[in-house]
Design an enzyme around this catalytic site. Structure first.
Site, PDB file in Angstrom:
ATOM      1  CG  ASP A 285      -2.231  -0.141   1.014  1.00 55.06           C
ATOM      2  OD1 ASP A 285      -2.657   0.827   0.216  1.00 55.06           O
ATOM      3  OD2 ASP A 285      -2.907  -0.802   1.584  1.00 55.06           O
TER       4      ASP A 285
ATOM      5  CG  ASP B 117      -5.151   5.148   1.321  1.00 59.73           C
ATOM      6  OD1 ASP B 117      -5.803   4.393   1.172  1.00 59.73           O
ATOM      7  OD2 ASP B 117      -4.696   6.147   1.783  1.00 59.73           O
TER       8      ASP B 117
ATOM      9  CG  HIS C  62      -8.720  -2.222   3.618  1.00 56.94           C
ATOM     10  ND1 HIS C  62      -8.655  -2.133   2.177  1.00 56.94           N
ATOM     11  CD2 HIS C  62      -8.446  -0.859   3.973  1.00 56.94           C
ATOM     12  CE1 HIS C  62      -8.348  -0.914   1.860  1.00 56.94           C
ATOM     13  NE2 HIS C  62      -7.996  -0.283   2.805  1.00 56.94           N
ATOM     14  CG  ASP C  63     -11.403   1.184   3.531  1.00 55.82           C
ATOM     15  OD1 ASP C  63     -11.270   0.976   4.561  1.00 55.82           O
ATOM     16  OD2 ASP C  63     -10.751   1.875   2.549  1.00 55.82           O
TER      17      ASP C  63
ATOM     18  CD  GLU D  82      -9.165   4.058  -1.462  1.00 59.05           C
ATOM     19  OE1 GLU D  82      -9.885   3.651  -0.779  1.00 59.05           O
ATOM     20  OE2 GLU D  82      -7.974   4.973  -1.109  1.00 59.05           O
TER      21      GLU D  82
END
Length: 550
Positions: A101, A200, A330-331, A257
């Site tokens: 990430d 991210d 994960h979100d 993202e």
């Protein structure tokens, strides 16, 4: 090792690991790098070819690692750089690549740069972040995690900007010196031999420089910061420079993202000369809420809405470039709990929603536990939550007039903790994740839904083998996609075509049997989630049944 083609990543199947919750090797209740290394045989058996590991950098963990205090140190709870090197080496020997990430919109407030910025307002580091002088907040922007996006500097008439938590001050991308520091750090990681990055919150790096207030959109008198800070004019300059100074020098993969990007801009992001290899599209992923940040604004979605969004997404991505296909991360909450009626949340339905998305055009992503058919948890009090976004949404819902019971209901449905619960490897106490109480409570069903003798795991293994190593691999990887319209409302159907060969996918996402007319007589069924049900003679799909055929 043979030279990889420029678009090698089109052939990957990527598995996302939330390291804190994957496997605990040293019995402290927290997953770690050695824990991941121990489970490499499991990942190899599943068939995935790349691991995306969520942040493992040194961090105070206010946002579970997305608040980075040192980009080039491993957080002690996950191990050491030697542990990482060992994992990277062993994974590569098994033919499994690793991506990390990249969080460069903000750092932790414990990063050395920010400490220096606070210690001396005249230091160069003050300009690494976004500070505004004055004795009142510069504007009415609300952070993504709730509350003002501005935090007062102690002992000064000044504020700093944080679009996420107050412990996550935003970096000032307008500063060329800062940008060069970031690029140098990225290149050192790529030199180490990682295969690339998932990037991210990257659409937030460009802020409107007028820093103007907007009309409030909530009872708190604030307005979502995204209108002035997400995918703003001029961001292309930063993203092109980022690519040129780093990614372009290496044959690496980049997955943005990229929330807030309009479909007509997708070519700029993932086209032939795009900023990234691929991006995640959230238009269909956020079907259950009107906005990804206001969980109490639930949508009353129907299958036809999901189908329309999915088709629009795939058709746009096909024209523009390449898709990063996912149903969990994960979100997000667990897909089985989000997309399937409560009466049908079982292993068969987990396989069906898996098959629905897995054969789309693009690179499939599997989030840990998804391949087991894991479901959301049910927490009875807000104190049981770890996720700062969940806690914020709970109190915001109450402020908007909802009862505590209703607020808790919204948070249970949408909490980011749903997919962060520890991975259940067996039905032992704590699911074989650890011998001690984990950092976050397990899901209620872990004694039944775990990695031991799991039907959904076997199904995912079969899907991955079909895509990676079968007679129809070229169609599933390289083929075009077109959605079929002459099907019932609750059925999602598409055709993949390559070199004149066609494969069809049909999925019933409804709770009733559906009558379907197959486009042609079935020659071969590759996938059938309800194998005891003969579909070709009866022209019927059971609730949450999916088939792939030619």
């Amino acid at each position: 090792m043979q030279e990889l083609k420029r678009d090698w990543w089109k052939n990957e199947v990527i598995y996302q690991i939330y390291p804190k919750s994957f496997n605990d090797s040293n019995e402290d209740g927290i997953g770690d790098l050695e824990g991941i290394r121990q489970r490499l045989p499991y990942l190899k058996e599943l068939g995935v070819t790349m691991l995306w590991i969520c942040p493992i950098f040194k961090s105070p963990m206010n946002d579970n690692g997305y608040d980075i205090a040192d980009y080039e140190a491993i957080d002690p709870q996950f191990g050491t750089m030697e542990d990482f090197d060992l994992l990277l080496n062993e994974a590569n020997q098994l033919g499994i690549k690793i991506i990390l990430d990249l969080v460069v919109n903000h750092t932790s407030d414990e990063h050395e740069w920010f400490k220096q910025a606070l210690a001396d307002k005249n230091s160069k580091y003050r300009n690494y972040y976004i500070f505004k002088e004055g004795n009142k907040r510069p504007n009415n922007w609300r952070s993504q995690f709730g509350g003002s996006a501005w935090e007062k500097v102690l002992g000064e008439d000044a504020y700093y900007l944080h679009l996420f938590g107050k412990e996550q001050p935003d970096l000032n991308w307008e500063n060329p010196e800062l940008r060069q520091e970031i690029y140098a750090m990225i290149n050192r990681w790529l030199e180490k031999g990682i295969a690339g990055f998932r990037i991210d919150s990257i659409t937030f790096i460009k802020k409107d420089q007028d820093f103007a207030s907007l009309p409030a959109d909530g009872s708190d008198g604030l307005v979502s910061c995204k209108h002035k800070t997400r995918n703003r004019p001029g961001i292309g300059k930063f993203l092109n420079e980022l690519k040129k100074e780093t990614f372009e020098k290496y044959n690496c993969v980049t997955i943005g993202e990229a929330s807030g990007v309009d479909y007509k801009e997708y070519e700029e992001f993932i086209g032939k000369d795009g900023y990234f290899s691929m991006i995640f599209d959230f238009h269909y992923a956020d079907i259950d809420v009107e906005s990804g940040t206001d969980w109490f604004k639930r949508s009353n979605w129907q299958v036809k809405d999901f189908k329309q969004l999915l088709a629009q997404s795939q058709e746009t991505l096909q024209k523009a470039g390449w898709a990063a296909n996912f149903i969990e991360n994960h979100d997000q909450p667990r897909a089985l709990s989000k997309l399937v009626h409560p009466d049908f949340q079982n292993a068969h339905s987990a396989c069906a929603i898996g098959a629905l998305y897995f054969f789309l055009r693009g690179t499939p992503f599997v989030y840990q536990g998804q391949e087991l058919g894991m479901k959301n948890f049910q927490r009875s009090s807000i104190v049981e939550f770890n996720d700062i976004s969940s806690i914020d949404n709970f109190y915001r819902a109450i402020a908007e007039g909802y009862s505590e019971e209703a607020a808790l209901h919204f948070v249970n449905l949408r909490s980011r903790d749903n997919t962060r619960t520890p991975m259940p490897w067996n039905n032992d106490k704590y699911g074989g994740f650890s011998q001690v109480r984990p950092w976050l409570a397990m899901t209620q069903e872990y004694s039944e839904i775990n990695a031991k003798n799991n039907m959904v795991f076997e199904f995912y293994k079969k899907m991955i083998a079909l895509r990676q190593d079968s007679a129809i691999s070229p169609i599933l990887t390289n083929g075009t996609i077109a959605f079929l319209s002459n099907v019932p409302e609750n059925v999602i159907a598409y055709v993949r075509e390559y070199n004149g060969e066609r494969i069809y996918s049909f999925t019933n996402l409804g709770t009733e049997k559906e009558q379907v007319n197959w486009p042609k007589a079935m020659e071969h069924i590759f996938v059938n989630t309800h194998e005891n049900k003969i579909v070709e003679t009866e022209n019927v799909l059971l609730p949450y049944q999916s088939i792939l055929f030619k």
